[in-house]
Write a protein that holds these residues in place. Sequence first.
Motif, PDB file in Angstrom:
ATOM      1  N   ASP A   1      42.174  25.611  42.866  1.00 24.78           N
ATOM      2  CA  ASP A   1      42.891  24.620  42.055  1.00 24.78           C
ATOM      3  C   ASP A   1      44.209  25.271  41.638  1.00 24.78           C
TER       4      ASP A   1
ATOM      5  N   VAL B   1      39.818  30.116  42.900  1.00 30.08           N
ATOM      6  CA  VAL B   1      39.504  28.939  42.081  1.00 30.08           C
ATOM      7  C   VAL B   1      39.752  27.609  42.788  1.00 30.08           C
TER       8      VAL B   1
ATOM      9  N   CYS C   1      39.848  35.105  37.314  1.00 35.62           N
ATOM     10  CA  CYS C   1      39.289  34.066  38.195  1.00 35.62           C
ATOM     11  C   CYS C   1      37.763  34.088  38.165  1.00 35.62           C
TER      12      CYS C   1
ATOM     13  N   ASP D   1      46.686  24.457  39.626  1.00 36.39           N
ATOM     14  CA  ASP D   1      47.018  24.521  38.205  1.00 36.39           C
ATOM     15  C   ASP D   1      46.212  25.589  37.492  1.00 36.39           C
ATOM     16  N   VAL D   2      44.931  25.667  37.783  1.00 35.81           N
ATOM     17  CA  VAL D   2      44.078  26.687  37.165  1.00 35.81           C
ATOM     18  C   VAL D   2      44.523  28.069  37.618  1.00 35.81           C
TER      19      VAL D   2
ATOM     20  N   ARG E   1      32.639  27.997  34.645  1.00 35.32           N
ATOM     21  CA  ARG E   1      32.480  26.707  35.333  1.00 35.32           C
ATOM     22  C   ARG E   1      31.057  26.545  35.843  1.00 35.32           C
TER      23      ARG E   1
ATOM     24  N   TRP F   1      36.560  32.666  34.932  1.00 35.37           N
ATOM     25  CA  TRP F   1      36.698  31.205  34.932  1.00 35.37           C
ATOM     26  C   TRP F   1      35.597  30.558  35.763  1.00 35.37           C
TER      27      TRP F   1
ATOM     28  N   ASP G   1      47.604  29.057  35.723  1.00 36.63           N
ATOM     29  CA  ASP G   1      47.281  29.387  34.328  1.00 36.63           C
ATOM     30  C   ASP G   1      46.645  30.765  34.214  1.00 36.63           C
ATOM     31  N   LEU G   2      45.699  31.050  35.093  1.00 35.53           N
ATOM     32  CA  LEU G   2      45.027  32.353  35.054  1.00 35.53           C
ATOM     33  C   LEU G   2      45.999  33.481  35.359  1.00 35.53           C
TER      34      LEU G   2
END
Length: 122
Positions: free
Chosen positions: A27, A25, A67, A29-30, A74, A70, A33-34
């Motif tokens: 990122d 991802v 992932c 933070d993402v 996106r 997500w 979270d995942l």
Amino acid sequence: MTPREFEIYFRRLYLPLGMYALRYVEDADVAEDLEQDAFMKAWMYIENGGEIVNFEAFMYRAVRNACLSWLRGRREMLGEDFMLLRQGCENFTISATCRKKSFDQRSSSLGLRINGSTSFFT
């Protein structure tokens, strides 16, 4: 699996799974979270009587699937913008000319003026 065993796996896999998710991802933070969602889902699965034979493999698969899901969401979100970029292009690859045309259209709509390679607000 006992809560203590889960905690041991969590501590052992937390950093490697976070780095694994980050590669997908891009990122932090993402990715975190995942990863945390995957741990929560695994814990809920175990609490509801599910049995996991190879916990490490299970978690890597769960994080990878999270992932990819997500990224799919996106891509769908950005798909409309991408289609706007392709509008007016002759083929499905975005050529440099098309990118410049798209940039010029967007910059003029934002009130930007291009002077050689320099842009500034008017």
